[in-house]
Enzyme design. Structure first.
Site, PDB file in Angstrom:
ATOM      1  N   HIS A  86       0.820  -1.221   0.000  1.00 52.83           N
ATOM      2  CA  HIS A  86       0.000   0.000   0.000  1.00 52.83           C
ATOM      3  C   HIS A  86       0.852   1.268   0.000  1.00 52.83           C
ATOM      4  O   HIS A  86       0.340   2.350  -0.285  1.00 52.83           O
ATOM      5  CB  HIS A  86      -1.071  -0.023   1.101  1.00 52.83           C
ATOM      6  CG  HIS A  86      -0.591   0.232   2.496  1.00 52.83           C
ATOM      7  ND1 HIS A  86      -0.258  -0.777   3.376  1.00 52.83           N
ATOM      8  CD2 HIS A  86      -0.408   1.376   3.188  1.00 52.83           C
ATOM      9  CE1 HIS A  86       0.100  -0.254   4.538  1.00 52.83           C
ATOM     10  NE2 HIS A  86       0.018   1.043   4.451  1.00 52.83           N
ATOM     11  N   ASP A 222       1.447  -7.796   2.292  1.00 55.30           N
ATOM     12  CA  ASP A 222       1.494  -6.354   2.013  1.00 55.30           C
ATOM     13  C   ASP A 222       2.932  -5.859   1.789  1.00 55.30           C
ATOM     14  O   ASP A 222       3.500  -5.170   2.629  1.00 55.30           O
ATOM     15  CB  ASP A 222       0.826  -5.611   3.181  1.00 55.30           C
ATOM     16  CG  ASP A 222       0.448  -4.180   2.822  1.00 55.30           C
ATOM     17  OD1 ASP A 222       0.957  -3.660   1.813  1.00 55.30           O
ATOM     18  OD2 ASP A 222      -0.346  -3.575   3.564  1.00 55.30           O
ATOM     19  N   SER A 654       4.126   2.043   8.371  1.00 53.38           N
ATOM     20  CA  SER A 654       3.901   1.079   7.303  1.00 53.38           C
ATOM     21  C   SER A 654       5.197   0.865   6.546  1.00 53.38           C
ATOM     22  O   SER A 654       5.861   1.825   6.168  1.00 53.38           O
ATOM     23  CB  SER A 654       2.840   1.595   6.342  1.00 53.38           C
ATOM     24  OG  SER A 654       1.576   1.246   6.820  1.00 53.38           O
TER      25      SER A 654
HETATM   26  N1  ARG Z   1      -4.752   0.170   7.827  1.00 56.34           N
HETATM   27  C1  ARG Z   1      -3.467   0.224   7.206  1.00 56.34           C
HETATM   28  C2  ARG Z   1      -2.876   1.615   7.342  1.00 56.34           C
HETATM   29  O1  ARG Z   1      -3.359   2.493   7.881  1.00 56.34           O
HETATM   30  C3  ARG Z   1      -3.480  -0.264   5.799  1.00 56.34           C
HETATM   31  C4  ARG Z   1      -4.204   0.597   4.815  1.00 56.34           C
HETATM   32  C5  ARG Z   1      -4.154   0.078   3.407  1.00 56.34           C
HETATM   33  N2  ARG Z   1      -5.024  -1.073   3.173  1.00 56.34           N
HETATM   34  C6  ARG Z   1      -6.360  -0.974   2.906  1.00 56.34           C
HETATM   35  N3  ARG Z   1      -7.047  -2.082   2.738  1.00 56.34           N
HETATM   36  N4  ARG Z   1      -6.977   0.170   2.750  1.00 56.34           N
HETATM   37  O2  ARG Z   1      -2.672   2.479   6.715  1.00 56.34           O
HETATM   38  N1  GLU Z   2      -1.161   1.108   7.669  1.00 57.35           N
HETATM   39  C1  GLU Z   2      -0.516   2.139   8.446  1.00 57.35           C
HETATM   40  C2  GLU Z   2       0.403   3.018   7.593  1.00 57.35           C
HETATM   41  O1  GLU Z   2       0.114   3.256   6.456  1.00 57.35           O
HETATM   42  C3  GLU Z   2       0.227   1.509   9.552  1.00 57.35           C
HETATM   43  C4  GLU Z   2      -0.745   1.006  10.476  1.00 57.35           C
HETATM   44  C5  GLU Z   2      -0.903   1.867  11.676  1.00 57.35           C
HETATM   45  O2  GLU Z   2      -1.470   2.969  11.610  1.00 57.35           O
HETATM   46  O3  GLU Z   2      -0.405   1.376  12.683  1.00 57.35           O
HETATM   47  O4  GLU Z   2       1.353   3.592   8.048  1.00 57.35           O
END
Ligand code: ARG
Ligand code: GLU
Length: 723
Positions: A86, A222, A654
């Site tokens: 991502h 990921d 991330s």
């Molecule tokens: N929750 C994770 C982060 O904040 C992954 C986000 C990307 N993945 C998704 N399915 N939207 O950013």
């Molecule tokens: N998915 C998050 C990011 O893009 C990391 C997850 C979190 O917030 O801990 O940095």
């Protein structure tokens, strides 16, 4: 009874303060002083100097800020960088076409010539960190206003820029820590030629999509891979075909041993923003006012977009990334409210504040200095409350309506023309055209119109009269609050602005036509009215209260560090390099439910739904699974996929490496568990877990699935357990 109660309270507080071995995002240069002993007691086998050392290569030399929004790590002597899928998604998307759909099918360069440049993408190494509090705060006095204080600090920092020693190819920046009580300087090296090497298909890299996002158990691969290129002298250089793969000072070794429950891990990266030292009143507002309001507005927006996406394939493609972005924070806030509530975060803060107040009151000098602090903070946050809510309504509503954004862009262009004539206009056009092109690519007037209708109605009906621009009130009243009819009128098809190709063409050929159309546009007129009204009734007030809060929070931070001597303090995340550490561990989210700490490919197959947008599994992966063809990456006939630990992470982490006790790479951080997303505000060791993809799954996908084993050849694989 009273005695027992007090004893319980004291014990509770002790638990709150002392039991959080895992909490904290620590500055690498203080690890030896603050953390090394504890890290070693938790199982770490290396020293703080192996992690951060400015005199010789250390682990920090393998860590990069990836594009300023994620973290990456160098994993080969030829500059190979690993980050999340991502995080690399934009690059993958930019190179995708209908014929070469890298999002759907994945991409792997078979050799260096096939690695794809990404204009605008960069990685930044941290060369060294220095404390510069004295220089930054020179001449600052308590009697200064916040503004005076800030401009003096800015001047001091500008001075530092000219005196601090650095090479010409290096940069530096200074950041405030502990709410402005300390300042640190970072000397950096930024490489701008970063090429895409590979990414799995999104059915692996984003397996489970929004349904599984922020959730455990998780089964997402990921990751994506890039390579840093440098000039022939190995120094940063703009993109050139002549550039060569970068030779790093340090690259991470990769452990094939995996993790057991209780194993030591640490995560090294660039966490973005946390607010750990808020007053209880502020936390209470987040739980009761701000998060619920933002969630409710996004509920509406998401259901509008989802409705169209289900009916229309074109809209589905156009709005997929936007939908994911809106839903990411929406889902996180819900977890946050849940977690703050279930762990009694507000009560805990109040208990802590009571203990603080007691200590302050017991000492006449402290009482004089800090006695009124908590009460003042409480009062300031109370005063902020309604303006904070108005800000959330404004941002969440206006930010979702693209017609407003388009209007704003064109208003800026008109302004450039007014200010600098035709020349100003000509200079501003290319940027505007690019920005509008990006917006229109993911824009459907029909969807936007419905968003306008639904969100403007909510905006108008929910808010007190004092926050409603008179023009909006008139509009609503005249139509009897029929926002569908207002939307019909505002988004009428003849409107040039709803015709992307005409707008873009006209920007070049006859700008006055677009600018005139924008001036006439009803959405834009409303946008300007809403903006002006908001500025006068909310922004001004918000800024002045916020300035007071900043000053109070800064004093409160300083006071806590003076008064609560038994507590170890770490600065809130601010997108600077940090280390966090904690053991691998499952958790119990609610009564009778216990989560294990590892997932396997079996779980991917359990979730597999043929043809599904979120849970499809590529044929080749199914075959590898059926044949148990895991190469050297599987364990006992199973293929590990993800695991969780107690590391305190946030957005920006991330792509951060998860390292074992020896500093070997064992995983890639990419998320947190649903119940624990409140760790940004109040970390709780019982339910806060970070989610990592196991490095063996990454290697398995590269080697066995994508047949890109030549990349694995570049890496250094180790078995620390067999030492
Ligand atoms: N929750 C994770 C982060 O904040 C992954 C986000 C990307 N993945 C998704 N399915 N939207 O950013
Ligand atoms: N998915 C998050 C990011 O893009 C990391 C997850 C979190 O917030 O801990 O940095």
């Amino acid at each position: 009874m009273k005695f027992i109660k007090r004893l319980l309270a004291a014990f509770f507080l002790f638990v709150v303060i002392a039991a959080r071995a895992d909490e904290g995002m620590w500055l690498p240069l203080f690890l030896q002083q603050l953390n090394e002993k504890q890290m070693r007691s938790m199982g770490m086998k290396i020293t703080a100097a192996d992690i951060y050392n400015i005199n010789k290569g250390s682990l920090k030399d393998a860590i990069v800020s990836f594009g300023g929004f994620c973290t990456g790590e160098v994993i080969s002597d030829k500059g190979l960088v690993l980050t999340n899928h991502h995080c690399g998604f934009d690059a993958v998307q930019n190179h995708s076409t209908l014929d070469h759909n890298y999002i759907r099918d994945g991409f792997w360069a078979r050799n260096k010539a096939e690695e794809i440049p990404n204009p605008g993408l960069f990685v930044t190494f941290i060369v060294r960190i220095e404390e510069v509090t004295k220089a930054a705060l020179a001449g600052v006095s308590p009697s200064m206003t916040e503004q005076e204080r800030q401009s003096l600090i800015d001047k001091n920092i500008a001075g530092l820029r000219t005196t601090v020693k650095k090479e010409i190819y290096q940069d530096l920046f200074v950041r405030s820590f502990f709410e402005g009580n300390q300042y640190f300087l970072f000397v950096t090296e930024t490489y701008k030629d970063v090429r895409l090497v590979g990414a799995p298909p999104s059915s692996i890299g984003n397996f489970g999509k929004d349904t599984d996002n922020w959730m455990w158990p998780r089964h997402t691969g990921d990751f994506s891979m890039f390579r840093i290129y440098a000039g022939k002298d190995n120094k940063p250089a703009d993109y050139s075909i002549e550039n060569v793969p970068y030779t790093p000072k340090r690259s991470l070794s990769i452990s094939l041993d995996g993790m057991k429950e209780g194993d030591f891990t640490m995560v090294f990266g660039f966490p973005g923003r946390t607010t750990q030292y808020l007053h209880s009143t502020a936390v209470e507002q987040i739980v009761k006012v701000n998060d619920p309001a933002k969630i409710a507005i996004r509920d509406k927006a998401l259901s509008v977009i989802d409705g169209f996406m289900r009916r229309d394939e074109q809209v589905k493609i156009q709005y997929a990334a936007k939908y994911a972005g809106i839903s990411n924070a929406w889902k996180k806030w819900q977890g946050e409210v849940l977690g703050l509530t279930s762990t009694n975060a507000v009560e805990k803060k109040k208990l802590y504040e009571a203990a603080f107040q007691k200590k302050v009151d017991a000492n006449p000098q402290l009482k004089e200095q800090y006695g009124a602090l908590l009460a003042d903070l409480d009062a300031a946050y109370q005063e902020l409350n309604k303006y904070g809510l108005a800000r959330d309504y404004f941002n969440e509503t206006l930010g979702r309506i693209e017609a407003f954004t388009i209007g704003a862009r064109l208003n800026n262009l008109a302004m450039a023309k007014e200010k600098n004539g035709d020349k100003g206009y000509r200079e501003a056009v290319p940027k505007t055209a690019i920005a509008l092109g990006e917006i229109y690519k993911e824009y459907s007037p029909e969807v936007d119109k419905k968003l306008f209708e639904v969100l403007m109605e909510k905006f108008t009906r929910d808010q007190p009269a004092e926050f409603l621009a008179p023009e909006l009130v008139t509009l609503a009243k005249n139509s009897d609050y029929n926002f569908a009819s207002i939307a019909d009128e505002f988004y009428n098809n003849a409107d040039l602005l709803n015709n992307p190709s005409k707008v873009l063409a006209s920007l070049e050929a006859n700008p006055d036509t677009v600018l005139a159309a924008n001036k006439q546009s009803k959405t834009n007129q409303l946008y300007i009215q809403l903006n002006n009204y908001y500025y006068n009734t909310v922004t001004k007030k918000l800024n002045s209260i916020q300035a007071r809060i900043n000053q109070l929070q800064r004093t409160y931070m300083k006071a806590q560090m003076e008064v609560m001597k038994e507590k170890k303090f770490y600065p809130d995340a601010n997108s600077t390099l940090r280390v966090t550490y904690g053991n691998v561990k499952g958790y119990q989210p609610r009564d009778a439910v216990k989560y294990d700490f590892y997932t396997y490919l079996d779980g991917v197959m359990d979730k597999y739904k043929p043809g599904d947008y979120e849970f499809d599994v590529p044929q080749k992966l199914r075959d590898l699974y059926k044949n148990k063809d895991f190469g050297p990456y599987g364990k006992n006939g199973k293929m590990p996929v993800c695991f969780i630990a107690m590391n305190h992470t946030t957005g920006g982490n991330s792509g951060s490496p998860a390292l074992d006790a020896y500093g070997n790479l064992v995983g890639l951080n990419f998320d947190r568990v649903w119940e624990g997303t409140m760790s940004d505000i109040n970390y709780d060791p019982s339910i806060c877990r970070n989610i990592m993809v196991d490095i063996r799954y990454v290697l398995f996908i590269i080697d066995k699935y994508a047949s890109a084993g030549h990349l694995v050849q570049e890496m250094k694989l180790v078995h620390p357990g067999k030492k």
